[in-house]
Enzyme design. Sequence first.
Site, mmCIF file in Angstrom:
data_model
loop_
_atom_site.group_PDB
_atom_site.id
_atom_site.type_symbol
_atom_site.label_atom_id
_atom_site.label_comp_id
_atom_site.label_asym_id
_atom_site.label_seq_id
_atom_site.Cartn_x
_atom_site.Cartn_y
_atom_site.Cartn_z
ATOM 1 N N GLU A 237 0.827 -1.207 0.000
ATOM 2 C CA GLU A 237 0.000 0.000 0.000
ATOM 3 C C GLU A 237 0.862 1.259 0.000
ATOM 4 O O GLU A 237 1.659 1.490 0.907
ATOM 5 C CB GLU A 237 -0.944 0.032 1.204
ATOM 6 N N HIS B 99 -8.016 0.973 -2.640
ATOM 7 C CA HIS B 99 -8.837 1.475 -1.547
ATOM 8 C C HIS B 99 -9.562 2.721 -2.039
ATOM 9 O O HIS B 99 -8.925 3.657 -2.531
ATOM 10 C CB HIS B 99 -7.986 1.850 -0.341
ATOM 11 N N GLU C 39 -12.977 2.210 2.198
ATOM 12 C CA GLU C 39 -12.349 2.311 3.507
ATOM 13 C C GLU C 39 -12.718 3.645 4.130
ATOM 14 O O GLU C 39 -12.598 4.698 3.498
ATOM 15 C CB GLU C 39 -10.826 2.203 3.372
#
Length: 341
Positions: free
Chosen positions: A190, A249, A284
Amino acid sequence: MEGNMQQSLQPQQLLLQPLRQNRRHAKPSRAMTAPVRAGLVLPKNLIGIHSGVFVGDWKPQDAERAIKGAKEAGYDLIELNLSVPEEVDAGLTKELLDKYDLKAAGSLGLSQATDISSSDEEVRQAGIKLLTGAIEALNTAGGQHFVGVNFGAMDKYRKPLTAEQWKTCAKSLKEVAKKAADYGINYGLEVVNRYETNILNTSYQARALIDDVGMDNVTIHLDTYHMNIEENSMEQAIKDAEDKLGYIHIGESHRGYLGTGSVNFEGLFRALAETGYEGPLTFESFSSVVVSPSLSTTLCVWRDLWEDPDDLAIKAHKFVESNWAAAYQLYARPKAWTKPT
């Protein structure tokens, strides 16, 4: 998603619109107003949601609450918080996922005590142990995507990245990624902002690290919240990731309701459609209404950006599904497409 999008969406729904107005929210994002092409096959990307939208812990009742809530809101996948893998009953989780016909992903953020980019071998080994446990738990639960800040400490570094740190990080990733590959799990790195790591702040950097690791199952995990801070544009970040983009995300600039902040979702979905992205699109969001001991303080969740997890989840799903469908119909190109001369 599993083929239900084409039936459930009408052309007038395929607009990038805010899904809730609130006096605390910023102006909504720009809208996609071009007409959609009827009859085009829609994408089958899994639409996911982070478990932290619903619960802070993963006790049996919490696990069912989150998985049931995700299913009822229309999601295909739930992302599990594996920061403390020994607290996750992976067997029970698998039973619940099967019961509600839901898939799983897993994520975590390493700490200074488990930083696999550290020159301290004891710290590095502690990180490898934690990552191995999380991967094993995810495998038991049946998940195929392990993402997050799983390459170094999710913390504010006071010094820039060193060559030694980069080399150690790549070495460690090769070890844990092999374990993930044994289970058929994609290991997604990420890319987060400068206040949460000094290793990967841009998609371009992630691509370079993946090249040094040299494992086919290591992919790039982009997050719109962080992209909005660090990248030149959504489009450039996706272009830099190329074929290694494996997980997204979807989060707003303030991590609240989608479409009420400053994230350029139009550019994001257009670029994903143009490049043929096939991975998960996972929502998210965090609020102090749902407190996770392992996440809330780390992510500096001090404000109540929402109060009703179910309302948030339902509207986020509609936002992602409709805008992804619109972008796909407007901008997707066949894989054999070539630019006309």
